[in-house]
Design an enzyme around this catalytic site. Structure first.
Site, PDB file in Angstrom:
ATOM      1  N   LYS A 223     -15.484 -10.125  -0.142  1.00 57.02           N
ATOM      2  CA  LYS A 223     -14.081 -10.487  -0.393  1.00 57.02           C
ATOM      3  C   LYS A 223     -13.696 -11.870   0.116  1.00 57.02           C
ATOM      4  CE  LYS A 223     -11.579  -6.450  -1.329  1.00 57.02           C
ATOM      5  NZ  LYS A 223     -10.544  -5.510  -1.049  1.00 57.02           N
TER       6      LYS A 223
ATOM      7  N   THR B 141      -7.494   7.844  -0.295  1.00 53.66           N
ATOM      8  CA  THR B 141      -6.153   8.377   0.010  1.00 53.66           C
ATOM      9  C   THR B 141      -5.038   7.563  -0.638  1.00 53.66           C
ATOM     10  OG1 THR B 141      -6.075   7.007   1.988  1.00 53.66           O
ATOM     11  CG2 THR B 141      -6.896   9.255   2.263  1.00 53.66           C
TER      12      THR B 141
ATOM     13  N   HIS C 267     -16.396   4.951  -2.312  1.00 52.96           N
ATOM     14  CA  HIS C 267     -17.204   3.773  -2.627  1.00 52.96           C
ATOM     15  C   HIS C 267     -16.915   3.342  -4.064  1.00 52.96           C
ATOM     16  CE1 HIS C 267     -20.287   4.751   0.779  1.00 52.96           C
ATOM     17  NE2 HIS C 267     -19.107   4.378   1.206  1.00 52.96           N
TER      18      HIS C 267
ATOM     19  N   LYS D 119     -19.285  -1.360   0.656  1.00 52.72           N
ATOM     20  CA  LYS D 119     -20.681  -0.904   0.668  1.00 52.72           C
ATOM     21  C   LYS D 119     -21.124  -0.437  -0.715  1.00 52.72           C
ATOM     22  CE  LYS D 119     -19.463   1.830   4.057  1.00 52.72           C
ATOM     23  NZ  LYS D 119     -18.231   1.224   4.552  1.00 52.72           N
TER      24      LYS D 119
ATOM     25  N   LYS E  70     -20.287  -1.375  -3.703  1.00 52.91           N
ATOM     26  CA  LYS E  70     -20.661  -2.477  -4.605  1.00 52.91           C
ATOM     27  C   LYS E  70     -22.040  -3.021  -4.251  1.00 52.91           C
ATOM     28  CE  LYS E  70     -20.196  -7.263  -5.562  1.00 52.91           C
ATOM     29  NZ  LYS E  70     -19.518  -8.454  -5.964  1.00 52.91           N
TER      30      LYS E  70
ATOM     31  N   GLN F 155     -17.931   4.873   5.916  1.00 54.51           N
ATOM     32  CA  GLN F 155     -17.026   4.403   6.977  1.00 54.51           C
ATOM     33  C   GLN F 155     -17.567   3.090   7.574  1.00 54.51           C
ATOM     34  OE1 GLN F 155     -17.876   8.067   7.187  1.00 54.51           O
ATOM     35  NE2 GLN F 155     -16.300   8.071   5.656  1.00 54.51           N
TER      36      GLN F 155
HETATM   37  P1  IMP Z   1     -11.536  11.367   8.934  1.00 55.44           P
HETATM   38  O1  IMP Z   1     -12.903  10.799   8.801  1.00 55.44           O
HETATM   39  O2  IMP Z   1     -10.936  11.800   7.631  1.00 55.44           O
HETATM   40  O3  IMP Z   1     -11.465  12.412   9.978  1.00 55.44           O
HETATM   41  O4  IMP Z   1     -10.575  10.184   9.458  1.00 55.44           O
HETATM   42  C1  IMP Z   1     -10.702   9.611  10.749  1.00 55.44           C
HETATM   43  C2  IMP Z   1     -10.364   8.128  10.719  1.00 55.44           C
HETATM   44  O5  IMP Z   1     -11.356   7.428   9.956  1.00 55.44           O
HETATM   45  C3  IMP Z   1      -9.030   7.786  10.062  1.00 55.44           C
HETATM   46  O6  IMP Z   1      -8.503   6.641  10.697  1.00 55.44           O
HETATM   47  C4  IMP Z   1      -9.414   7.436   8.638  1.00 55.44           C
HETATM   48  O7  IMP Z   1      -8.477   6.595   8.018  1.00 55.44           O
HETATM   49  C5  IMP Z   1     -10.728   6.729   8.883  1.00 55.44           C
HETATM   50  N1  IMP Z   1     -11.637   6.806   7.736  1.00 55.44           N
HETATM   51  C6  IMP Z   1     -12.368   7.870   7.346  1.00 55.44           C
HETATM   52  N2  IMP Z   1     -13.111   7.559   6.279  1.00 55.44           N
HETATM   53  C7  IMP Z   1     -12.861   6.275   6.000  1.00 55.44           C
HETATM   54  C8  IMP Z   1     -13.369   5.375   5.012  1.00 55.44           C
HETATM   55  O8  IMP Z   1     -14.237   5.693   4.195  1.00 55.44           O
HETATM   56  N3  IMP Z   1     -12.857   4.112   5.046  1.00 55.44           N
HETATM   57  C9  IMP Z   1     -11.959   3.708   5.975  1.00 55.44           C
HETATM   58  N4  IMP Z   1     -11.459   4.518   6.911  1.00 55.44           N
HETATM   59  C10 IMP Z   1     -11.915   5.788   6.930  1.00 55.44           C
END
Ligand code: IMP
Length: 420
Positions: free
Chosen positions: A328, A298, A41, A16, A18, A221
């Site tokens: 991609k 992460t 992002h 998103k 990009k 997300q």
């Molecule tokens: P939280 O949002 O940190 O509580 O994570 C809940 C779930 O959403 C986990 O499986 C995370 O890996 C996933 N998640 C949260 N933010 C992202 C994102 O920006 N990209 C991909 N997965 C996400």
């Protein structure tokens, strides 16, 4: 001109950042509407690679207003780090304003996130440990602290009350922590947050709409991580869908114009939860390696698999997608046969065309096979120079999804983007 929305149709990480960056010149305001520093992002241009977590992806474009909406949760420490790393780039950055109603992530929210994940053990969500879940819990529990509270006289009192509630909750977990240092750092970082304009962003946006300004609402997300419609409980804690742009910015549904739905030419997921088309083989590994599928927030490696049409159709319907953007596509180069999941079979050998409520760990994906291609798409000058099989793949998806794919991305750089 009303408000356009741009969001992910899979499990996040669709690219998103990009695309917002690419489209920003068409807009006056880029507004983030949900999530927090769980997002990463990534933008690449002029040899610079930059990851944004809380700040909208229009920040590198002159004359744009970037707005952090009320639906976003902000960790002042991460926000300060983001501002510092932007400053280090020595580039001109555009204006940033923040909703007074955006909620604050406290150090103890992060501790609660970590303690809860530790207690869940094998059943953990795989959260990003940024305190997202506990912060949204306090928001809906009507205990949260908001950006607009920072300048209030009794801010410290409000903070202490909430912190004390959290430290009581932490006693229920077998979890060790040290809070002093985290707290000091958090209070120091509020200084940076205070430097930005804190506004009643819904009124601001209403005036902008009235004045004919162009607004792009930026999601974070993806749809399958939505708190209501994702693969609960393996989801994030906010509404990642178009409706989330209404509640996360204070925009009425009839103000929404185009909805840009972004998806990868394959699928990835980070964290736990069902993923019917996951590949536990060398093709999955190949996609991860070529696609550089490591979390921007992460660093965790992402699970990879084939594209999933029932899941995409579900996401298109929930969001009211009007235009698709495929990311991609270059990563599929060199794969002899590309598979597309058309439906699933359950344990009773029954055909399933959607993501059912029941445990979808047991769904068997059924695939259509399409011929792959070898040409490296990253070097394409024009989409018309792409092999026939690329065009066949695009046409097949468009026919199935019934929505035009308007943008094809073949690499991380702004330049590796084709409009159709
Ligand atoms: P939280 O949002 O940190 O509580 O994570 C809940 C779930 O959403 C986990 O499986 C995370 O890996 C996933 N998640 C949260 N933010 C992202 C994102 O920006 N990209 C991909 N997965 C996400």
């Amino acid at each position: 001109m009303k408000v356009d929305v741009l969001l992910g149709l899979q499990w996040g990480d669709e690219g998103k950042g990009k695309i917002v960056d690419v489209l920003t010149n068409n807009y006056d305001i880029i507004a983030r509407f949900q999530g927090g520093p769980n997002a990463g992002h990534t933008l690449e241009f002029d040899g610079i690679k930059h990851v944004l977590h809380t700040i909208p992806s229009g920040i590198f474009h002159k004359g744009i207003i970037n707005l952090i909406g009320n639906g976003v949760v902000i960790d002042p420490v991460i926000f300060e780090n983001e501002i510092n790393s932007l400053n280090k780039l020595n580039l001109e950055i555009s204006e940033l304003v923040i909703s007074k109603k955006a909620h604050l992530i406290l150090p103890t929210h992060k501790l609660l996130d970590a303690a809860s994940e530790q207690a869940k053990g094998k059943n953990k969500i795989g959260s990003t440990l940024k305190g997202i879940g506990p912060t949204y819990m306090d928001k809906t529990g009507r205990n949260g602290l908001r950006v607009g509270d920072i300048k209030s006289k009794n801010f410290n009192e409000k903070y202490t009350k909430l912190k004390n509630k959290h430290t009581e909750l932490l006693k229920f977990f077998d979890f060790e922590y040290k809070l002093d240092e985290l707290e000091n750092r958090w209070f120091k970082s509020l200084k940076t947050l205070k430097k930005f304009k804190h506004i009643e962003s819904e009124h601001y946006l209403h005036n902008c709409i009235r004045d004919g300004k162009k607004i792009l609402a930026e999601g974070a997300q993806g749809t399958l991580l939505d708190i209501d419609f994702g693969s609960y409980p393996f989801v994030t804690s906010s509404n990642t869908i178009t409706a989330g742009a209404c509640t996360g910015l204070g925009i009425a549904p009839n103000q929404i114009n185009d909805v840009f739905g972004i998806f990868k030419a394959y699928c990835t997921r980070v964290g736990s939860g069902p993923f019917p088309t996951e590949l536990d083989d060398e093709i999955g590994e190949h996609l991860g390696k070529i696609g550089n599928e490591f979390g921007a927030t992460t660093g965790r490696s992402r699970r990879c698999g084939w594209i999933d049409l029932p899941a995409l159709k579900y996401a298109i319907n929930i969001n009211g997608v009007t235009q698709l953007i495929m990311m991609k596509s270059d990563v599929l180069s060199g794969i002899e046969t590309i598979k597309v999941c058309t439906h699933y079979m359950n344990n009773d050998n029954k055909r399933i065309d959607y993501l059912p409520f029941e445990d979808n760990e047991d769904l068997q994906p059924i695939y259509k096979e399409l011929k792959g291609w070898h040409k490296n798409l990253m070097e394409l000058e024009n989409l018309s120079d792409a092999p026939k099989e690329v065009h066949d793949y695009i046409s097949y998806l468009e026919n199935e999804l019934k929505i035009p794919i308007k943008i094809i991305s073949v690499g991380p750089d702004r330049k590796q983007t084709f409009f159709r």
